[in-house]
Design a protein around this motif. Sequence first.
Motif, PDB file in Angstrom:
ATOM      1  N   ILE A 110      24.671  20.151  36.828  1.00  0.00           N
ATOM      2  CA  ILE A 110      25.075  18.741  36.915  1.00  0.00           C
ATOM      3  C   ILE A 110      26.593  18.610  36.835  1.00  0.00           C
ATOM      4  O   ILE A 110      27.218  17.850  37.603  1.00  0.00           O
ATOM      5  CB  ILE A 110      24.404  17.916  35.797  1.00  0.00           C
ATOM      6  CG1 ILE A 110      22.884  17.854  35.997  1.00  0.00           C
ATOM      7  CG2 ILE A 110      24.984  16.511  35.746  1.00  0.00           C
ATOM      8  CD1 ILE A 110      22.451  17.179  37.288  1.00  0.00           C
ATOM      9  N   GLU A 111      27.196  19.359  35.929  1.00  0.00           N
ATOM     10  CA  GLU A 111      28.662  19.314  35.780  1.00  0.00           C
ATOM     11  C   GLU A 111      29.351  19.803  37.046  1.00  0.00           C
ATOM     12  O   GLU A 111      30.337  19.213  37.513  1.00  0.00           O
ATOM     13  CB  GLU A 111      29.085  20.164  34.583  1.00  0.00           C
ATOM     14  CG  GLU A 111      30.583  20.120  34.312  1.00  0.00           C
ATOM     15  CD  GLU A 111      30.993  20.960  33.118  1.00  0.00           C
ATOM     16  OE1 GLU A 111      32.192  20.994  32.799  1.00  0.00           O
ATOM     17  OE2 GLU A 111      30.107  21.606  32.508  1.00  0.00           O
ATOM     18  N   LEU A 152      28.105  19.858  40.152  1.00  0.00           N
ATOM     19  CA  LEU A 152      27.901  18.911  41.249  1.00  0.00           C
ATOM     20  C   LEU A 152      28.740  17.651  41.085  1.00  0.00           C
ATOM     21  O   LEU A 152      29.077  16.986  42.070  1.00  0.00           O
ATOM     22  CB  LEU A 152      26.414  18.538  41.354  1.00  0.00           C
ATOM     23  CG  LEU A 152      25.476  19.644  41.851  1.00  0.00           C
ATOM     24  CD1 LEU A 152      24.035  19.173  41.827  1.00  0.00           C
ATOM     25  CD2 LEU A 152      25.857  20.088  43.268  1.00  0.00           C
ATOM     26  N   SER A 153      29.086  17.299  39.838  1.00  0.00           N
ATOM     27  CA  SER A 153      29.924  16.124  39.600  1.00  0.00           C
ATOM     28  C   SER A 153      31.269  16.269  40.300  1.00  0.00           C
ATOM     29  O   SER A 153      31.875  15.277  40.727  1.00  0.00           O
ATOM     30  CB  SER A 153      30.144  15.929  38.096  1.00  0.00           C
ATOM     31  OG  SER A 153      28.915  15.670  37.452  1.00  0.00           O
ATOM     32  N   PRO A 203      28.637  14.862  44.088  1.00  0.00           N
ATOM     33  CA  PRO A 203      27.977  13.953  43.140  1.00  0.00           C
ATOM     34  C   PRO A 203      26.669  13.362  43.671  1.00  0.00           C
ATOM     35  O   PRO A 203      25.751  13.079  42.904  1.00  0.00           O
ATOM     36  CB  PRO A 203      29.021  12.856  42.912  1.00  0.00           C
ATOM     37  CG  PRO A 203      30.332  13.487  43.273  1.00  0.00           C
ATOM     38  CD  PRO A 203      30.023  14.451  44.370  1.00  0.00           C
ATOM     39  N   LYS A 250      23.318  15.061  42.511  1.00  0.00           N
ATOM     40  CA  LYS A 250      22.930  15.169  41.092  1.00  0.00           C
ATOM     41  C   LYS A 250      21.542  14.593  40.822  1.00  0.00           C
ATOM     42  O   LYS A 250      20.788  15.128  40.012  1.00  0.00           O
ATOM     43  CB  LYS A 250      23.958  14.453  40.200  1.00  0.00           C
ATOM     44  CG  LYS A 250      25.299  15.152  40.119  1.00  0.00           C
ATOM     45  CD  LYS A 250      26.126  14.648  38.950  1.00  0.00           C
ATOM     46  CE  LYS A 250      26.427  13.177  39.055  1.00  0.00           C
ATOM     47  NZ  LYS A 250      27.229  12.691  37.908  1.00  0.00           N
ATOM     48  N   SER A 251      21.195  13.506  41.507  1.00  0.00           N
ATOM     49  CA  SER A 251      19.909  12.849  41.261  1.00  0.00           C
ATOM     50  C   SER A 251      18.723  13.709  41.705  1.00  0.00           C
ATOM     51  O   SER A 251      17.581  13.447  41.327  1.00  0.00           O
ATOM     52  CB  SER A 251      19.860  11.501  41.987  1.00  0.00           C
ATOM     53  OG  SER A 251      19.990  11.681  43.390  1.00  0.00           O
TER      54      SER A 251
END
Length: 526
Positions: A269-270, A272-273, A277, A280-281
Amino acid sequence: MSLLKDLHFMIKTKIGFDDMSKIKIKKEIFINVGPKETRVALRENGILSEIFWEKRDTGRLAGSIYKGKVSRVVPGIQAAFVDIGLKKNAYLSLQDVEFLEEDIIGDGEIKKIRAFNPEKNILKKNQEILVQIAKEPLGDKGARLTTHIALPGRYLVFMPMEDHVGISRKIESEEERARLRKILKEIKPQGKGIIIRTVAGKRSKKDFLKDIQFLSKLWNKIQMVSNSVRAPYLIHQDLGIIFRVIRDILSFDVVKLVIDSHSEFEEIIEFLSYVQPGLKSRVEFYQGEEPLFSFYGIEHEIFEALNRKVKLKCGGHIVIDETEALVSIDVNSGKFIGRKDLEETALKTNLEAAVEIAKQIRLRDLGGIIILDFIDMEKEENKNKVLATFREALKNDRSRTNVVAYGKLGLIEMTRKRSRPSLEKLLGEVCPCCRGEGIVKPPSVIAGEIFNEIKHKKFDQLTKKVLVKVNNQVAVYVLREAISELRYLEKLLNRDIFIKADKDMNIENYEIIQQKEVKFYEKSSH
């Protein structure tokens, strides 16, 4: 729909095989993080397409960059053997070692070009050289090396030692290829090489510049380290399996990525941020009691991928034999009998087999020379249909393939790039009884088969205890490594499961016995 279902639909509705490329593929990624190994499964339309396996103690060698020392040069085979710190010296073809020489072009202009001259001694014993592993050690063979360093990024591959540009063949739109070529001319560093990856389609110039900037800094760091160390020395190792998957496979075509490690989930998640972004979902953390691969039925699909014989929906089957020199795949009609004649039977069986073979080659990660023996057909038109269907089905394969049309013997020949052991070599172990003439399944695979059979077995209602007789190695594995799966099954079935080791039992054999009362065996979960 699966590709096989799509194929049946196409046959019934007489849709052309050229339309196969229009089928929408639903991709899913599942990541199982264990204490000793990490496994990644890629599903397409609900069917296992690829499996990646990485052990924590060894990791992945392909793509790693070393400063090696030449231990021996063998002019007779135009090769050198290089010590890079592994157990076995690595192999480097001298044709891979290019050097700059002068070439006179128009009007006496002198230009430096890269060339290979077998008469020149390019390498000498004890010479230190920067190399990259192109193919991991396979069996008794050491790793294969290249001097053409390639650093993969998210959208492109950076080649700092050669002046070259290229675009993935899987980007087929001429309009998109023209747009990418225009961007390449604007951003390519002088004297360096760039290859645009498939995932880069429709990406912006800004995305490519980020990759080039990062990879250029990485290359500068590699050079600095190389200049300050003595061979043999590992200078750069490629990403671990999880982030290679994020880099190479995860895209908006993937509907979800499921992982069972919370720490790795947070790292994804970090990551992909910063880079994507919008994805992430689609990343999920699996918290179920049942092991991830068991819950989604992936364990069973892996077991089936080790079978030599693969059944076809039509009643026919294919047989896959992997040898040291090549892989042979034979197509048989089996129980299938066409409505009209032998030619129709052969065509329908071959068309279904063509799709299944492409799937199996990719799933099992078969490489090198592959020979396909389809059922003989008389009509040239039918042969071309089978060949076209097979080539179309191979388009989803990320490894480089080259398919040759029917030869004089009526066989289709192909090659597929091989950089790591196949699934059979990865999961199989040399049989201690036959001394390597065949292979047997390892304890982990046998244990998985036992759990799967117990889970789906219809027990007598009066049965409250289950005794499993297994080989010693399997018993040790279950009680040490797979105790959580065993406890889960006991809870799921509301029955006690006991393990009895039998040293005389073949490792692949086991016996599941229903018991009303057990007095002499200690409960395995205690």
